[in-house]
Design an enzyme around this catalytic site. Structure first.
Site, PDB file in Angstrom:
ATOM      1  NE  ARG A 216      -3.826  -2.251   2.312  1.00  0.00           N
ATOM      2  CZ  ARG A 216      -3.782  -3.559   2.098  1.00  0.00           C
ATOM      3  NH1 ARG A 216      -2.597  -4.156   1.974  1.00  0.00           N
ATOM      4  NH2 ARG A 216      -4.891  -4.263   1.987  1.00  0.00           N
ATOM      5  CE1 TYR A 230     -13.991   5.192  -7.131  1.00  0.00           C
ATOM      6  CE2 TYR A 230     -13.182   3.832  -8.949  1.00  0.00           C
ATOM      7  CZ  TYR A 230     -13.689   3.950  -7.660  1.00  0.00           C
ATOM      8  OH  TYR A 230     -13.877   2.821  -6.901  1.00  0.00           O
ATOM      9  N   PRO A 231     -11.754   9.884  -8.276  1.00  0.00           N
ATOM     10  CG  PRO A 231     -12.172  12.188  -8.418  1.00  0.00           C
ATOM     11  CD  PRO A 231     -12.069  10.934  -9.258  1.00  0.00           C
ATOM     12  CG  MET A 232     -13.341   7.810  -3.022  1.00  0.00           C
ATOM     13  SD  MET A 232     -13.899   6.161  -2.496  1.00  0.00           S
ATOM     14  CE  MET A 232     -15.205   6.603  -1.341  1.00  0.00           C
ATOM     15  CE  LYS A 234     -15.748   5.964   2.773  1.00  0.00           C
ATOM     16  NZ  LYS A 234     -16.573   4.839   2.292  1.00  0.00           N
ATOM     17  CG  HIS A 257     -16.416  -1.060   0.420  1.00  0.00           C
ATOM     18  ND1 HIS A 257     -17.425  -1.138  -0.522  1.00  0.00           N
ATOM     19  CD2 HIS A 257     -15.521  -0.154  -0.076  1.00  0.00           C
ATOM     20  CE1 HIS A 257     -17.155  -0.328  -1.521  1.00  0.00           C
ATOM     21  NE2 HIS A 257     -15.997   0.274  -1.292  1.00  0.00           N
ATOM     22  CD  GLN A 270      -9.411  -0.757  -3.806  1.00  0.00           C
ATOM     23  OE1 GLN A 270     -10.566  -0.710  -4.185  1.00  0.00           O
ATOM     24  NE2 GLN A 270      -9.095  -1.043  -2.558  1.00  0.00           N
ATOM     25  CB  SER A 308     -20.095   2.050  -1.932  1.00  0.00           C
ATOM     26  OG  SER A 308     -20.109   2.691  -3.180  1.00  0.00           O
TER      27      SER A 308
END
Length: 336
Positions: A216, A230-232, A234, A257, A270, A308
């Site tokens: 990571r 893609y950006p995200m 919360k 998730h 990912q 999500s």
């Protein structure tokens, strides 16, 4: 080279903010040595030349680090940059200028060059949003952004337009359990702490934990051709505020998730980068897949998870196909 007045902290969901580096004003000399202000102390903090190893889990409390640097204590800077070719400006270039531009383009995007960041990947981007993309990772933000600057400064730069970019840092999620947390979870699930099965599972997890953190913080690119970014965020809406949920509930939701994502093991890989305080969105999600339909399937499947469906907001999606500089030029009709 740089005057630094602010300290750097590893970014997490509930990160604090500090205006100075532990109350100490600092200056950086040309030879990259970093000193405290003489009026405060005569001690020096020397910037390490060697790359820092993958480090502490977000659930730990590392010793106070008074080093001042543009490099994170653990992890790397990461930038996704998207571009298109301006056809009108390309048409204005002479044959000599175009030839020089193509050669420079290949050199800038050569991941084996001495100026290349630690990780560099190129994508062909379909659709109108961009023609190609560059993903770069390195401990130094200057090494990462240097790719962008060299592209624009090249002879072909006058015909290259930036269409989107996203900056962040690699991180170990606070929801990735430590070996101790994993052991407690097994007990809550009914495992006998004295059983051979319990001890084997805990030992196995502890053995894998450093590799999981390193994957990571200092990731390798998977050898798969299909990619998506893609950006995200919360949500912070009334009744749907992720940041007011207790940690135990957030952990439960993220475990659900994660379980959905694990079903795509061997088909999709990912990388989550954090951009809280660094860009307009809080996280960036990069997916790689063996085949393009796997990208569609994993995003669709995980949309039904409560983390999500109820708490996530998404930005624009960019699809890419991993390519060399030569393949980008050929695909975009700049070279044959």
């Amino acid at each position: 080279r740089h005057n630094i007045l602010t300290g750097r902290r590893q970014v997490r969901e509930h990160a604090g903010f500090q205006c100075e580096a532990n109350g100490i004003l600092c200056r950086v000399t040309r030879d990259s040595r970093i000193f405290r202000d003489p009026s405060m102390s005569d001690q020096t903090a020397i910037k390490k030349e060697s790359q820092r190893p993958a480090g502490a889990h977000s659930g730990t409390s590392p010793a106070l680090d008074e080093t001042v640097s543009v490099e994170p204590t653990v992890g790397w800077h990461c930038t996704h940059s998207f571009y298109r070719f301006n056809r009108e400006r390309l048409a204005e270039l002479t044959e000599t200028e175009l030839s020089a531009g193509i050669s420079a383009f290949k050199e800038v995007l050569n991941d084996g060059s001495s100026t290349s960041p630690v990780r560099l990947q190129k994508w062909i981007v379909p659709g109108h949003k961009a023609d190609f993309a560059v993903m770069a990772l390195d401990p130094s933000p200057h090494a990462v952004d240097g790719v962008h600057q060299r592209l624009l400064a090249s002879p072909l730069g006058v015909a290259i337009e930036s269409t989107y970019s996203f900056v962040g840092l690699t991180e170990v999620s606070e929801y990735l359990p430590t070996a101790e947390q994993f052991a407690k979870k097994l007990v809550k699930q009914g495992e006998d702490p004295e059983s051979a099965s319990y001890k084997a599972r805990v030992q196995g997890y502890a053995t894998r934990e450093p590799a999981m953190q390193k994957a990571r913080l200092e990731p390798d690119f998977p050898p798969w051709p299909c990619a998506c970014f893609y950006p995200m965020n919360k949500k912070r809406k009334v009744g749907e505020n992720w940041f007011t949920l207790p940690f135990s509930e957030r952990s439960r939701l993220m475990a659900e998730h994660g379980a959905s994502g694990m079903k795509f093991g061997g088909r999709v890989s990912q990388l989550i980068t954090v951009s809280v305080g660094l860009d307009d969105w809080e996280w960036g999600v990069t997916l790689w897949a063996r085949r393009p339909e796997f990208l569609k399937e994993i995003v669709y499947t995980m949309r039904f998870d409560e983390a999500s469906a109820r708490y996530a907001e998404f930005g624009p999606f960019y699809t890419g196909y991993v390519a060399t500089a030569d393949e980008i030029l050929t695909h975009c009709q700049l070279a044959s």
